[in-house]
Design a protein around this motif. Structure first.
Motif, PDB file in Angstrom:
ATOM      1  N   ILE A  90     -17.025  34.675 -23.637  1.00 18.36           N
ATOM      2  CA  ILE A  90     -18.265  34.044 -23.206  1.00 18.36           C
ATOM      3  C   ILE A  90     -18.209  33.173 -21.737  1.00 18.36           C
ATOM      4  CG2 ILE A  90     -19.866  32.300 -23.938  1.00 18.36           C
ATOM      5  CD1 ILE A  90     -19.041  32.813 -27.057  1.00 18.36           C
ATOM      6  N   GLN A 121     -23.919  31.457 -32.239  1.00 20.06           N
ATOM      7  CA  GLN A 121     -24.775  33.127 -32.409  1.00 20.06           C
ATOM      8  C   GLN A 121     -23.643  34.123 -32.779  1.00 20.06           C
ATOM      9  OE1 GLN A 121     -27.246  33.292 -28.904  1.00 20.06           O
ATOM     10  NE2 GLN A 121     -28.591  31.613 -29.416  1.00 20.06           N
ATOM     11  N   THR A 172     -19.814  30.695 -18.966  1.00 20.85           N
ATOM     12  CA  THR A 172     -20.575  29.588 -18.620  1.00 20.85           C
ATOM     13  C   THR A 172     -20.436  29.400 -17.035  1.00 20.85           C
ATOM     14  OG1 THR A 172     -19.399  27.843 -18.878  1.00 20.85           O
ATOM     15  CG2 THR A 172     -20.637  28.628 -20.826  1.00 20.85           C
ATOM     16  N   GLN A 177     -23.610  29.208 -27.621  1.00 25.82           N
ATOM     17  CA  GLN A 177     -23.600  30.833 -27.602  1.00 25.82           C
ATOM     18  C   GLN A 177     -22.491  31.307 -28.631  1.00 25.82           C
ATOM     19  OE1 GLN A 177     -22.658  32.414 -23.665  1.00 25.82           O
ATOM     20  NE2 GLN A 177     -23.813  30.905 -22.833  1.00 25.82           N
ATOM     21  N   TYR A 178     -21.565  30.451 -28.871  1.00 23.16           N
ATOM     22  CA  TYR A 178     -20.433  30.627 -29.664  1.00 23.16           C
ATOM     23  C   TYR A 178     -21.092  30.647 -31.398  1.00 23.16           C
ATOM     24  CZ  TYR A 178     -16.044  30.704 -32.433  1.00 23.16           C
ATOM     25  OH  TYR A 178     -15.046  30.967 -33.358  1.00 23.16           O
ATOM     26  N   SER A 224     -23.298  24.666 -23.812  1.00 24.55           N
ATOM     27  CA  SER A 224     -23.965  26.000 -23.600  1.00 24.55           C
ATOM     28  C   SER A 224     -22.906  26.970 -24.187  1.00 24.55           C
ATOM     29  CB  SER A 224     -23.934  26.367 -22.157  1.00 24.55           C
ATOM     30  OG  SER A 224     -24.563  27.772 -22.034  1.00 24.55           O
TER      31      SER A 224
END
Length: 122
Positions: free
Chosen positions: A35, A121, A37, A118-119, A114
């Motif tokens: 992920i 989801q 950012t 995202q994690y 952020s």
């Protein structure tokens, strides 16, 4: 003379929650998700035999001042400490990017939040 109670709170980080050099190799070999950012890249390694832990790479070439490197480490460790229950059997490796050098504390927190969004989801 009285002895003080120095027991850690329930959600405190312990030595086994911080990756050392040997365990970084294990984490890098098991990466299953990435992920990104603006200020950080998060590499997520999961497995039943992995312990819940975090490792942070803040290079001197990317983030020039030690104060800013330590701020990035502290903020990510604090995020991990508060959300340790979400990261069961997970090794989290954080790589600090060059954009973090000019960022404020609020910008870094926004980037961390952020990541958490995202994690969640996944």
């Amino acid at each position: 003379m009285l002895k003080a109670d120095i027991s850690l709170p329930l959600n405190a980080l312990k030595k086994e929650n911080i990756l050392n050099a040997k365990r970084f190799n294990l984490g890098f070999s098991r990466i299953c998700q990435k992920i990104h950012t603006k200020h950080f890249s998060y590499l997520i390694a999961q497995g039943e035999d992995l312990s819940t832990s975090i490792g942070i790479i803040a290079g001197k070439k990317k983030v020039k001042t030690a104060v800013k490197r330590n701020l990035c480490r502290r903020l990510n460790k604090e995020m991990f400490r508060h959300n340790k229950a979400k990261f069961t059997n997970t090794m989290l490796i954080v790589i600090v990017s060059q954009h973090a050098d000019a960022a404020t504390k609020e910008d870094l927190w926004c980037s961390i939040n952020s990541f958490l969004a995202q994690y969640a989801q996944l």
